[in-house]
Motif scaffolding. Structure first.
Motif, short mmCIF file in Angstrom:
data_model
loop_
_atom_site.label_atom_id
_atom_site.label_comp_id
_atom_site.label_asym_id
_atom_site.label_seq_id
_atom_site.Cartn_x
_atom_site.Cartn_y
_atom_site.Cartn_z
N SER A 138 -68.65 -59.01 21.30
CA SER A 138 -68.64 -58.28 20.29
C SER A 138 -69.24 -57.92 19.43
O SER A 138 -69.43 -56.62 18.79
N PHE A 139 -69.57 -59.24 19.23
CA PHE A 139 -70.86 -59.10 17.75
C PHE A 139 -71.62 -58.58 18.55
O PHE A 139 -72.51 -57.55 17.14
N ALA A 140 -72.58 -58.58 19.84
CA ALA A 140 -73.22 -57.64 20.03
C ALA A 140 -73.20 -55.94 19.56
O ALA A 140 -74.34 -55.39 19.49
N VAL A 141 -72.28 -55.60 20.36
CA VAL A 141 -71.54 -54.35 19.91
C VAL A 141 -72.06 -53.88 18.90
O VAL A 141 -72.50 -53.09 18.04
N HIS A 142 -71.59 -54.30 17.86
CA HIS A 142 -71.19 -54.05 16.05
C HIS A 142 -72.87 -54.50 15.82
O HIS A 142 -73.39 -53.44 14.51
N ASN A 143 -73.82 -55.51 16.66
CA ASN A 143 -75.03 -54.83 15.94
C ASN A 143 -76.17 -54.09 16.32
O ASN A 143 -77.02 -53.57 15.30
N TYR A 144 -75.93 -54.23 17.73
CA TYR A 144 -76.56 -52.75 18.16
C TYR A 144 -76.07 -51.86 16.70
O TYR A 144 -77.13 -50.92 17.04
N PHE A 145 -75.35 -51.35 16.66
CA PHE A 145 -74.93 -49.85 16.20
C PHE A 145 -75.45 -49.61 14.81
O PHE A 145 -75.34 -49.45 14.09
N GLN A 146 -74.89 -50.92 14.10
CA GLN A 146 -75.33 -51.10 12.98
C GLN A 146 -76.31 -51.13 12.64
O GLN A 146 -77.44 -50.09 11.50
N GLN A 147 -77.57 -51.52 13.53
CA GLN A 147 -79.26 -51.54 13.60
C GLN A 147 -79.56 -50.57 13.45
O GLN A 147 -80.57 -49.93 13.43
N LYS A 148 -78.99 -49.34 14.51
CA LYS A 148 -79.24 -48.15 14.53
C LYS A 148 -78.48 -47.21 13.50
O LYS A 148 -79.04 -46.41 13.63
N GLY A 149 -78.22 -47.73 12.04
CA GLY A 149 -77.73 -46.69 11.45
C GLY A 149 -76.05 -46.29 11.21
O GLY A 149 -75.68 -45.03 11.17
N PHE A 150 -75.68 -46.24 12.92
CA PHE A 150 -73.86 -46.11 12.87
C PHE A 150 -73.21 -46.80 11.46
O PHE A 150 -73.60 -47.60 10.92
N VAL A 151 -72.51 -45.57 11.14
CA VAL A 151 -70.88 -45.78 10.58
C VAL A 151 -70.01 -46.22 11.41
O VAL A 151 -69.32 -45.52 12.37
N TYR A 152 -69.30 -47.61 11.00
CA TYR A 152 -68.60 -48.33 12.02
C TYR A 152 -66.61 -47.21 11.19
O TYR A 152 -66.91 -47.34 10.01
N VAL A 153 -65.95 -47.10 12.26
CA VAL A 153 -65.14 -46.02 11.65
C VAL A 153 -63.60 -46.60 12.41
O VAL A 153 -63.58 -46.74 13.46
N ASN A 154 -62.67 -46.32 11.53
CA ASN A 154 -61.81 -47.00 12.51
C ASN A 154 -60.17 -46.16 12.17
O ASN A 154 -59.85 -45.67 11.17
N THR A 155 -60.53 -45.55 13.79
CA THR A 155 -59.60 -44.59 14.17
C THR A 155 -58.19 -44.88 13.74
O THR A 155 -57.81 -45.91 14.39
N PRO A 156 -57.24 -43.52 13.51
CA PRO A 156 -55.66 -43.99 13.69
C PRO A 156 -55.16 -45.25 15.40
O PRO A 156 -55.99 -44.30 16.10
N ILE A 157 -55.11 -46.48 15.25
CA ILE A 157 -53.48 -46.59 16.56
C ILE A 157 -52.31 -45.71 16.39
O ILE A 157 -52.45 -45.64 17.85
N ILE A 158 -51.83 -45.12 16.10
CA ILE A 158 -50.64 -44.21 16.28
C ILE A 158 -51.07 -42.60 15.78
O ILE A 158 -51.64 -42.88 14.73
N THR A 159 -51.06 -42.16 16.32
CA THR A 159 -51.17 -40.79 16.24
C THR A 159 -50.36 -39.57 17.34
O THR A 159 -49.93 -39.60 18.03
N GLY A 160 -50.85 -38.53 16.75
CA GLY A 160 -49.50 -37.28 17.38
C GLY A 160 -50.45 -36.46 18.40
O GLY A 160 -49.74 -34.97 19.08
N SER A 161 -52.00 -36.88 19.02
CA SER A 161 -52.86 -35.90 19.98
C SER A 161 -52.96 -36.87 21.25
O SER A 161 -52.67 -37.86 20.95
N ASP A 162 -53.02 -36.30 21.80
CA ASP A 162 -53.03 -37.21 22.96
C ASP A 162 -54.31 -36.62 23.72
O ASP A 162 -55.41 -35.44 24.41
#
Length: 477
Positions: A138-162
Motif C-alpha cells: 500500500s505504501f509502495a503504491v502511494h510512493n510510486y505515484f507521488q514520486q511521479k507527480g500524480f495527485v491523489y484524489v478521493n473519489t466518492p464512495i456514494i454515487t449515482g452512476s454505474d
C-alpha cells in the motif's frame, strides 16, 4: 521504561544491559522459554525466564496469546536460529488470557477456521506476514505515484452512476423498508430519499477520476469499491480496494508503459522491504503444494515468480493474435479447456489467460484491442469500428491483474455508444461535459489491490489477503 520492538532487538549489533519488550506469547516451554512476538516481524524473540525466582501464580498465567512485558538483558543466544535472546529479570502479565478458550493455539489451522476467527487470525505467522506485506504494498503504491507527480484524489464512495454498466451494485437509501414511498406507477420514489435520487456504493472511481485528470493532468485514486455480485468463488469480494490512475494526453501505449512500470516498482519495493515475510510465505506455500496433485502445483516458487515479473518485459499481444493462438493450441483442440475457443469475439477466461502467460509466451502478457461488445462504453473505438483501445495485463497463476484503456475522448462517438447501450445521457451529463469542454486523449487503468496482494503473497483465496472479508452471507466483525 520504554519498550523496544522485537524486530529492533533481533537486529541489534550488540548485547544490551537492560531492555524491555512487550508482546504476545506464541509458546511457553518448560516453564522457562517464552517465544515472544509483537507484530513487528515474523520472527519471535526467545525470553528466558528465571523460573526459580518468579512466582508460580505469574508462571501459570503465561499462556499462548497472553500479553506480557519482559525486562532483562539482551544476550547472545545459546540456541540456534537467532542471534539474541532476553535473559528475563522481571516478567509482568499485562492482561487476562483464557488459555483453554484461545482459538489460535500453536498448531496448524485450516484457512476456513481462521476466516471464522478473522479478529484473531492476524496473530498467526501467516496472517501477520500477509498483513505486513499488504501494508508495504500500500505504501509502495502511494510512493510510486507521488514520486511521479500524480495527485491523489478521493473519489466518492456514494454515487449515482454505474461506471461498469454491470448493474451489480449495493443500493444506498434512507427510505424505510416498511411503507416505502412509491410513485403512481408503483416504483420506489427516490425523490423522497436522502439524496433525492437513486444512489449506490461505487464500483469504481474512474469516471470521477477522469474529470480531475482533465484539470490536474495525472491523478490516481486508491480506495474502497463494492460489487453486489452473488459469487462465493476464491476470486471475489463484495468490498475491495482499487488503484485507478488517469492520465491526460496518454494514449494506449503510454498506458501500457505506465502499468508495467508501476507493477514492477511496487513488487520490487515489497521484495526489498519484506524479505523475511516473503521467505516464510514461500515456505508455507511449498509445504501446502506437497499435498496437491502434481498437475495442480505451481511451476515456480513464490520468490521466483515475483522475480519472473521483474526480469521479463511484458509481451504485448493483440486480442486477435491471442485468439488465433488459443484456437490452435493443444488444450483447446483436445477440449481440455472448460471454455472452448471457437471464434473471434469470445470473452477470455482465466484458463486462457494463464495458458498465454505460463505455457505459450512464458512471461507476463498485455493483451490489447479487444472486441468493443465485450468492453465498457468509455473505451476508445478503433478505426475498424469493431475493437476498442482496451488492455489487460495477465500474470502467472492469477490471469488478469490489470484492466485499462485509452478513453473515448470524442463527444459524438461517446454519445452514440451510450445510446447503443441504453445509458442515460442525463445521468452522466457531467461526464459528457469533459468531452464538450477541452477534451483530449487520455488513458487509465484499474488494479484490484487484493488481487495484487494475492499474487505477491502466493495465497490462493482472496478472502485471506484483506483484514475482514465481505462476501455473500458474511459480514462478521
Amino acid at each position: 521504561m520504554r519498550h523496544t520492538k522485537v524486530k529492533d532487538l533481533l537486529n541489534s549489533t550488540t548485547t544490551l544491559h537492560e531492555v524491555n519488550a512487550k508482546g504476545w506469547v506464541r509458546t511457553f516451554r518448560n516453564n522457562q522459554f517464552i517465544a515472544l512476538n509483537d507484530g513487528s516481524t515474523i520472527n519471535n524473540i526467545q525470553c528466558v525466564v528465571d523460573f526459580e525466582n518468579t512466582p508460580d501464580e505469574t508462571l501459570k498465567r503465561v499462556t499462548t496469546g497472553a500479553a506480557v512485558s519482559v525486562t532483562g538483558t539482551l544476550v547472545e543466544s545459546k540456541g540456534a536460529g537467532q542471534k539474541f535472546e532476553i535473559q528475563v529479570s522481571k516478567l509482568e502479565i499485562l492482561g487476562d488470557s483464557d488459555a483453554e478458550k484461545f482459538p489460535m493455539q500453536p498448531k496448524k489451522h485450516s484457512l476456513e477456521f481462521l476466516r471464522e476467527n478473522a479478529h484473531l487470525r492476524v496473530r498467526t505467522n501467516a496472517f501477520g506476514a500477509i498483513m505486513r506485506v499488504r501494508s508495504v504494498l500500500s505504501f509502495a503504491v502511494h510512493n510510486y505515484f507521488q514520486q511521479k507527480g500524480f495527485v491523489y484524489v478521493n473519489t466518492p464512495i456514494i454515487t449515482g452512476s454505474d461506471a461498469e454498466g454491470a448493474g451489480e451494485m449495493f443500493k444506498v437509501t434512507a427510505l424505510p423498508f416498511d411503507n416505502t414511498p412509491r410513485t403512481e406507477d408503483g416504483k420506489v420514489n427516490y425523490k423522497e430519499d436522502f439524496f433525492g435520487k437513486e444512489t449506490n456504493l461505487t464500483v469504481s472511481g474512474q469516471l470521477e477520476g477522469e474529470t480531475f485528470a482533465m484539470a490536474l493532468g495525472q491523478i490516481y485514486t486508491f480506495g474502497p469499491t463494492f460489487r453486489a455480485e452473488n459469487s462465493n468463488t476464491s476470486r471475489h469480494l463484495a468490498e475491495f480496494w482499487m488503484i485507478e490512475p488517469e492520465v491526460a494526453f496518454n494514449d494506449l501505449n503510454d498506458n501500457m508503459d505506465l502499468a508495467e512500470d508501476f507493477i514492477q516498482y511496487v513488487i520490487k519495493y515489497t521484495m526489498e522491504k519484506c524479505q523475511d515475510d516473503l521467505k516464510f510465505l514461500e515456505g508455507r506455500l511449498l509445504e501446502e503444494e506437497k499435498s496437491k496433485p502434481q498437475a495442480e502445483r505451481s511451476e515456480m516458487p513464490l520468490l521466483e515468480k515475483l522475480s519472473f515479473v521483474l526480469e521479463n518485459n511484458f509481451k504485448r499481444v493483440s486480442y486477435t493474435e491471442a485468439i488465433d493462438i488459443l484456437r490452435d493450441c493443444t488444450p483447446n483442440k483436445k477440449k481440455k479447456f472448460n471454455y472452448i475457443i471457437n471464434e473471434w469475439g469470445a470473452d477470455l477466461q482465466s484458463e486462457h489467460e494463464r495458458y498465454l502467460v505460463e505455457k505459450h509466451f512464458k512471461c507476463p502478457v498485455i493483451l490489447f484491442d479487444y472486441p468493443a461488445n465485450i468492453k465498457a462504453f468509455y473505451m476508445r473505438l478503433n478505426e475498424d469500428g469493431k475493437t476498442v483501445r482496451a488492455m489487460d495485463i495477465l500474470f502467472p497463476g492469477i490471469g488478469e491483474i490489470v484492466g485499462g484503456s485509452q478513453r473515448e475522448e470524442r463527444f459524438d462517438v461517446l454519445v452514440e455508444k451510450m445510446k447503443a447501450l441504453g445509458i442515460d445521457e442525463e445521468e452522466l451529463w457531467w461526464y459528457l461535459d469533459t468531452r464538450r469542454f477541452g477534451s483530449a486523449v487520455h488513458s487509465g487503468f484499474g488494479l484490484g489491490f487484493e488481487r495484487l496482494v494475492l499474487f505477491v503473497t502466493g495465497m490462493t483465496n482472496i478472502r485471506d489477503v484483506i483484514p475482514f472479508p465481505r462476501t455473500p452471507g458474511s459480514a462478521e466483525f
